[in-house]
Design a protein around this motif. Structure first.
Motif, short mmCIF file in Angstrom:
data_model
loop_
_atom_site.label_atom_id
_atom_site.label_comp_id
_atom_site.label_asym_id
_atom_site.label_seq_id
_atom_site.Cartn_x
_atom_site.Cartn_y
_atom_site.Cartn_z
N LYS A 1 5.79 -6.72 -8.53
CA LYS A 1 5.57 -7.78 -9.51
C LYS A 1 4.07 -8.08 -9.57
N PRO A 2 3.61 -8.64 -10.68
CA PRO A 2 2.19 -9.01 -10.76
C PRO A 2 1.75 -9.93 -9.62
N GLU A 3 2.65 -10.78 -9.16
CA GLU A 3 2.29 -11.69 -8.07
C GLU A 3 2.16 -10.99 -6.72
N ASP A 4 2.47 -9.72 -6.66
CA ASP A 4 2.24 -8.93 -5.44
C ASP A 4 0.79 -8.43 -5.37
N THR A 5 0.03 -8.65 -6.43
CA THR A 5 -1.35 -8.22 -6.44
C THR A 5 -2.14 -8.91 -5.33
N ALA A 6 -2.75 -8.10 -4.48
CA ALA A 6 -3.48 -8.63 -3.33
C ALA A 6 -4.11 -7.48 -2.56
N ALA A 7 -4.98 -7.84 -1.63
CA ALA A 7 -5.43 -6.89 -0.62
C ALA A 7 -4.41 -6.96 0.51
N TYR A 8 -3.95 -5.79 0.94
CA TYR A 8 -2.93 -5.72 1.99
C TYR A 8 -3.57 -5.23 3.29
N TYR A 9 -3.27 -5.96 4.36
CA TYR A 9 -3.86 -5.69 5.66
C TYR A 9 -2.79 -5.36 6.69
N CYS A 10 -3.10 -4.40 7.52
CA CYS A 10 -2.26 -4.03 8.66
C CYS A 10 -2.81 -4.74 9.89
N ALA A 11 -1.90 -5.17 10.79
CA ALA A 11 -2.32 -5.85 12.00
C ALA A 11 -1.44 -5.41 13.17
N ALA A 12 -2.04 -5.45 14.37
CA ALA A 12 -1.33 -5.07 15.59
C ALA A 12 -1.51 -6.13 16.66
N GLY A 13 -0.46 -6.35 17.43
CA GLY A 13 -0.58 -7.31 18.50
C GLY A 13 0.72 -7.52 19.22
N THR A 14 0.76 -8.58 20.00
CA THR A 14 1.98 -8.95 20.72
C THR A 14 2.44 -10.32 20.23
N THR A 15 1.99 -11.39 20.85
CA THR A 15 2.34 -12.72 20.35
C THR A 15 1.40 -13.16 19.25
N THR A 16 0.23 -12.60 19.22
CA THR A 16 -0.71 -12.79 18.11
C THR A 16 -1.17 -11.42 17.64
N TYR A 17 -1.96 -11.40 16.58
CA TYR A 17 -2.43 -10.13 16.01
C TYR A 17 -3.96 -10.06 16.08
N PRO A 18 -4.49 -9.55 17.19
CA PRO A 18 -5.95 -9.50 17.31
C PRO A 18 -6.61 -8.31 16.63
N PHE A 19 -5.82 -7.31 16.26
CA PHE A 19 -6.38 -6.09 15.67
C PHE A 19 -6.00 -6.01 14.20
N TRP A 20 -7.01 -5.80 13.36
CA TRP A 20 -6.82 -5.79 11.90
C TRP A 20 -7.53 -4.61 11.27
N GLY A 21 -6.94 -4.12 10.18
CA GLY A 21 -7.63 -3.14 9.36
C GLY A 21 -8.48 -3.85 8.32
N HIS A 22 -9.13 -3.04 7.48
CA HIS A 22 -10.02 -3.59 6.45
C HIS A 22 -9.31 -3.80 5.12
N GLY A 23 -8.08 -3.36 5.02
CA GLY A 23 -7.29 -3.66 3.83
C GLY A 23 -7.29 -2.56 2.78
N THR A 24 -6.26 -2.58 1.95
CA THR A 24 -6.15 -1.71 0.80
C THR A 24 -5.68 -2.54 -0.39
N GLN A 25 -6.27 -2.34 -1.54
CA GLN A 25 -5.99 -3.18 -2.71
C GLN A 25 -4.76 -2.67 -3.46
N VAL A 26 -3.89 -3.60 -3.78
CA VAL A 26 -2.73 -3.32 -4.64
C VAL A 26 -2.84 -4.22 -5.86
N THR A 27 -2.84 -3.62 -7.02
CA THR A 27 -2.90 -4.36 -8.27
C THR A 27 -1.71 -3.98 -9.13
N VAL A 28 -0.95 -4.99 -9.53
CA VAL A 28 0.25 -4.77 -10.33
C VAL A 28 0.04 -5.40 -11.70
N SER A 29 0.06 -4.58 -12.72
CA SER A 29 -0.13 -5.09 -14.09
C SER A 29 1.22 -5.39 -14.72
N SER A 30 1.21 -6.36 -15.61
CA SER A 30 2.47 -6.77 -16.27
C SER A 30 2.71 -5.99 -17.54
#
Length: 116
Positions: A87-116
């Motif tokens: 959906k258009p509202e899914d448009t965002a930068a998407y980030y992957c994260a790794a951790g246990t109780t928290t997520y200390p490790f993050w990627g730099h993201g990949t852009q997803v753009t959904v046009s209507s």
């Protein structure tokens, strides 16, 4: 330390599908929970989905439940997010994260753009 690199984003139309990948390096992710977050312009980063170290459990934000599927391949040190019925509202930068109780490790993201 874990380094995470996301890929698979792009420009799609509403109703289309995309599969995001997150490749990890530096150490195995097999002992970590993994998650996807997203951040739209002007909005705070929000949780999308997470998966336990063995894949035995998954959690989803209500906004994506039934449309997105998180999975992992510990042998490949990778995590995935299958996104269907976008959906258009899914448009965002998407980030992957790794951790246990928290997520200390993050990627730099990949852009997803959904046009209507």
């Amino acid at each position: 330390q874990v380094q995470l690199v996301e890929s698979g984003g792009g420009l799609v139309q509403a109703g289309d599908s995309l599969r995001l990948s997150c490749a990890a390096s530096g150490r195995t992710i097999s002992t970590y929970s993994m998650a996807w977050f997203r951040q739209a312009p002007g909005k705070e980063r929000e949780f999308v989905a997470s998966i336990g170290w063995s894949g035995a459990w998954t959690l989803y934000a209500d906004s994506v439940k039934g449309r997105f599927t998180i999975s992992r391949d510990n042998a490949k040190n990778e995590v995935y997010l299958q996104m269907n019925s976008l959906k258009p509202e899914d448009t965002a930068a998407y980030y992957c994260a790794a951790g246990t109780t928290t997520y200390p490790f993050w990627g730099h993201g990949t852009q997803v753009t959904v046009s209507s």
